[in-house]
Design a protein around this motif. Structure first.
Motif, PDB file in Angstrom:
ATOM      1  N   ARG A 158      -2.339 -22.527  77.583  1.00 36.07           N
ATOM      2  CA  ARG A 158      -3.574 -22.441  76.815  1.00 36.07           C
ATOM      3  C   ARG A 158      -3.278 -22.409  75.314  1.00 36.07           C
ATOM      4  O   ARG A 158      -4.006 -22.977  74.520  1.00 36.07           O
ATOM      5  CB  ARG A 158      -4.353 -21.197  77.264  1.00 36.07           C
ATOM      6  N   GLY A 159      -2.217 -21.734  74.922  1.00 36.19           N
ATOM      7  CA  GLY A 159      -1.843 -21.698  73.511  1.00 36.19           C
ATOM      8  C   GLY A 159      -2.389 -20.486  72.780  1.00 36.19           C
ATOM      9  O   GLY A 159      -3.272 -19.785  73.274  1.00 36.19           O
ATOM     10  N   LEU A 160      -1.836 -20.244  71.602  1.00 32.79           N
ATOM     11  CA  LEU A 160      -2.208 -19.097  70.772  1.00 32.79           C
ATOM     12  C   LEU A 160      -3.705 -19.067  70.484  1.00 32.79           C
ATOM     13  O   LEU A 160      -4.315 -20.114  70.271  1.00 32.79           O
ATOM     14  CB  LEU A 160      -1.469 -19.162  69.435  1.00 32.79           C
ATOM     15  N   PHE A 161      -4.260 -17.890  70.442  1.00 24.80           N
ATOM     16  CA  PHE A 161      -5.648 -17.637  70.028  1.00 24.80           C
ATOM     17  C   PHE A 161      -6.710 -18.164  70.990  1.00 24.80           C
ATOM     18  O   PHE A 161      -7.888 -17.938  70.795  1.00 24.80           O
ATOM     19  CB  PHE A 161      -5.948 -18.215  68.627  1.00 24.80           C
ATOM     20  N   ARG A 162      -6.288 -18.930  72.035  1.00 21.96           N
ATOM     21  CA  ARG A 162      -7.292 -19.465  72.946  1.00 21.96           C
ATOM     22  C   ARG A 162      -7.496 -18.520  74.112  1.00 21.96           C
ATOM     23  O   ARG A 162      -6.584 -17.832  74.536  1.00 21.96           O
ATOM     24  CB  ARG A 162      -6.824 -20.821  73.498  1.00 21.96           C
ATOM     25  N   ARG A 163      -8.681 -18.527  74.652  1.00 22.93           N
ATOM     26  CA  ARG A 163      -8.956 -17.721  75.831  1.00 22.93           C
ATOM     27  C   ARG A 163      -8.814 -18.579  77.082  1.00 22.93           C
ATOM     28  O   ARG A 163      -8.931 -19.798  77.028  1.00 22.93           O
ATOM     29  CB  ARG A 163     -10.358 -17.119  75.740  1.00 22.93           C
ATOM     30  N   TRP A 222       7.617 -25.544  77.024  1.00 22.48           N
ATOM     31  CA  TRP A 222       8.081 -24.469  77.902  1.00 22.48           C
ATOM     32  C   TRP A 222       7.296 -24.306  79.193  1.00 22.48           C
ATOM     33  O   TRP A 222       7.872 -23.888  80.203  1.00 22.48           O
ATOM     34  CB  TRP A 222       8.147 -23.161  77.126  1.00 22.48           C
ATOM     35  N   ARG A 247       3.303 -16.413  89.326  1.00 23.74           N
ATOM     36  CA  ARG A 247       3.105 -16.534  87.884  1.00 23.74           C
ATOM     37  C   ARG A 247       3.836 -17.763  87.352  1.00 23.74           C
ATOM     38  O   ARG A 247       3.305 -18.510  86.537  1.00 23.74           O
ATOM     39  CB  ARG A 247       3.616 -15.279  87.161  1.00 23.74           C
ATOM     40  N   MET A 254      -0.955 -14.673  83.466  1.00 27.90           N
ATOM     41  CA  MET A 254      -0.024 -14.814  82.342  1.00 27.90           C
ATOM     42  C   MET A 254       0.670 -16.177  82.390  1.00 27.90           C
ATOM     43  O   MET A 254       1.038 -16.733  81.360  1.00 27.90           O
ATOM     44  CB  MET A 254       1.042 -13.713  82.374  1.00 27.90           C
ATOM     45  N   TYR A 259      -0.968 -18.556  80.130  1.00 24.60           N
ATOM     46  CA  TYR A 259      -1.099 -18.247  78.693  1.00 24.60           C
ATOM     47  C   TYR A 259      -0.495 -19.312  77.799  1.00 24.60           C
ATOM     48  O   TYR A 259      -1.115 -19.768  76.844  1.00 24.60           O
ATOM     49  CB  TYR A 259      -0.450 -16.892  78.378  1.00 24.60           C
ATOM     50  N   ALA A 260       0.761 -19.688  78.125  1.00 27.31           N
ATOM     51  CA  ALA A 260       1.445 -20.626  77.239  1.00 27.31           C
ATOM     52  C   ALA A 260       0.785 -21.999  77.283  1.00 27.31           C
ATOM     53  O   ALA A 260       0.731 -22.707  76.282  1.00 27.31           O
ATOM     54  CB  ALA A 260       2.904 -20.717  77.610  1.00 27.31           C
TER      55      ALA A 260
END
Lengths: 264, 243
Positions: free
Chosen positions: B111-116, B78, B157, B105, B108-109
């Motif tokens: 970087r992936g879940l749970f990552r900063r 995505w 963004r 934002m 964010y995608a």
């Protein structure tokens, strides 16, 4: 040493209170911004049913409160998504339905009515040593989850459609948020009581929003407000023999009124 | 993915919100890399619906949607797709968020879940802000910006995720003429200088025919024009223009 800290139950109350004060705004900010404020109130009543169930089955009431509120939070989200009823109406079904259930359980097994009342309005002596461990570990789970999911929670709260196109699992994030709200509500139960929990989750955020700062700054302001209200509320309630929940919430309402005086 | 695969392909798509009337009927459309497609048509003609089908926000009743050669159901990349919705108009003025927080934002995608987010992410967000000339506003609150400025931030963004295509849904609604002009200049620059593929939904045929490299008129069915000038010539303007 302060006289107030000589009593073990007061130390426990402060520890549990501090934990709840830190966690409530972390969940509250996402609930308030997503227009989910009423969910906190609903889940509070749902967890009350959990408490009644626990008292009936002679299981620690907080444990049943956790389970019942997390299960209900998932059900609430599914009913909301099904679009068969308006989402605020779905909430009021859960709110009154679970309160009715709590009353029914109460009348079925007489004798623990006093106990249930302390969960309704909160009572500092309710926090037993084992409760503190439970509140501590659940609190840690909520804290860690928000920390790990922060960016997803922020994105979905800000722009759900945009988050979905970016590939963020929005449905999972939504359900997780409500489940975390369920957990937060249950651990706040002994301190402020079911009827006042929503105030602790919602009002610090409303106050922080008046400062019109960044997202991170808003959370920090809400944290300061929340911790201040809970610590000073518990302290005042001890010295003046007042209801802790009532004192905490009135301090918050007072601060909220002050924050409205601030120029927009 | 083969070199020649279109970025987006819609084949024989039909869609309806209820079971009775089709909003879109047997529509096929291919978006090639580097193109600038204008999707135009009357209100209710289904152009936003078509865009949402491309982005997986709605599911087709019949037909197939593929992104970068992959069927949309199994598509996972995505961040390769940027999206600028009409969000800027309905912006919640109380929402406490700064320009910088919004643009990040976009990372964010990736970087992936749970990552900063990392320094690299912050750097990319900064570059995107510079691209839309909004860098000086980075610490401002979104609610303090004008509609056109907000829309630029949403474009930044989308850019921050380093997409290969950006889909825009009526990006200049409620924006004054001069701001609109500047926004279109920015889009053209992205398309021509960076080779960014663009899909632009608009109700303004003449405007879009001026900007885009090809035009599709969506009104339940679809008529495609490789040369935008043909679109103006062939479409009965009163039907398309609903101001």
């Amino acid at each position: 040493m302060l006289e107030i800290l000589q009593y073990e139950f007061m130390v426990r109350a402060f520890q549990a209170g501090l934990l709840v004060a830190v966690i409530a705004p972390l969940i509250g900010i996402f609930l308030v911004l997503r227009r989910y404020s009423l969910i906190a109130d609903t889940l509070a009543h749902v967890s009350l049913m959990g408490v009644a169930l626990g008292l009936l089955l002679r299981v620690p009431p907080l444990v049943t409160a956790f389970v019942v509120s997390v299960v209900s939070s998932v059900l609430i989200e599914r009913l909301r998504l099904s679009q068969r009823v308006y989402s605020d109406a779905a909430l009021s079904v859960f709110l009154s339905g679970s309160l009715a259930m709590a009353l029914l359980i109460l009348s079925l097994a007489d004798g623990f009515s006093v106990n249930l009342f302390s969960y309704l309005f909160g009572s500092l002596v309710t926090v037993g040593p084992s409760d503190l461990y439970l509140i501590g570990s659940v609190g840690l789970v909520v804290l860690l989850s928000v920390f790990l999911m922060y960016k997803e929670l922020l994105f979905v709260s800000f722009d759900e459609e945009g988050a979905q196109v970016a590939g963020i699992p929005t449905r999972l994030v939504n359900i997780l948020l409500i489940a975390l709200a369920g957990l937060t509500v249950s651990i706040a139960l002994p301190i402020v009581g079911a009827l006042l929990i929503a105030a602790l989750i919602v009002i610090p955020i409303l106050i922080a929003l008046q400062f019109r700062r960044s997202f991170v700054a808003t959370i920090l302001i809400a944290e300061v407000v929340s911790v201040f209200a809970v610590i000073s509320g518990i302290t005042l309630s001890y010295y003046f023999d007042l209801s802790a929940g009532g004192t905490i919430v009135l301090i918050l309402v007072g601060l909220f009124c002050l924050s409205l005086l601030k120029r927009p | 993915m083969a070199e020649t695969d279109p970025i987006i392909s819609l084949e024989n798509i039909s869609f309806s919100y209820d079971t009775k009337t089709d909003v879109l009927e047997d529509v096929s459309l291919f978006v090639d890399a580097g193109s600038y497609l204008g999707l135009i048509g009357p209100n209710g003609g289904g152009k936003t619906t078509l865009l949402k089908l491309m982005l997986g926000l709605l599911k087709t009743r019949r037909g197939t949607v593929s992104l970068f050669g992959t069927p949309i159901r199994s598509f996972k990349q995505w961040p390769r797709i940027g999206y600028v919705s009409q969000r800027a108009i309905s912006f919640d003025a109380l929402f406490p968020v700064t320009v910088e927080e919004v643009v990040r934002m976009g990372r964010y995608a990736r970087r992936g879940l749970f990552r900063r987010l990392t320094d690299e992410d912050r750097q990319k967000a900064e570059t995107a802000l510079r691209d839309v000339e909004m860098f000086e506003y980075r610490t401002r609150r979104m609610s303090d910006l004008s509609g056109g400025q907000k829309q630029r931030v949403f474009l930044a963004r989308a850019l921050a995720s380093e997409p290969e295509i950006i889909a825009l849904d009526e990006p200049t609604t409620g924006v004054d003429h001069e701001t609109e002009e500047q926004f279109y200049v920015l889009l053209k620059k992205l398309n021509q200088e960076q080779g960014m593929t663009l899909v632009l939904v608009s109700h303004d045929l003449e405007r879009v025919a001026h900007e885009a490299s090809c035009v599709a008129v969506v009104d339940t069915t679809l008529r495609y024009y490789a040369n935008p000038a043909d679109a103006i010539a062939s479409e009965s303007l009163p039907k398309v223009h609903h101001h």
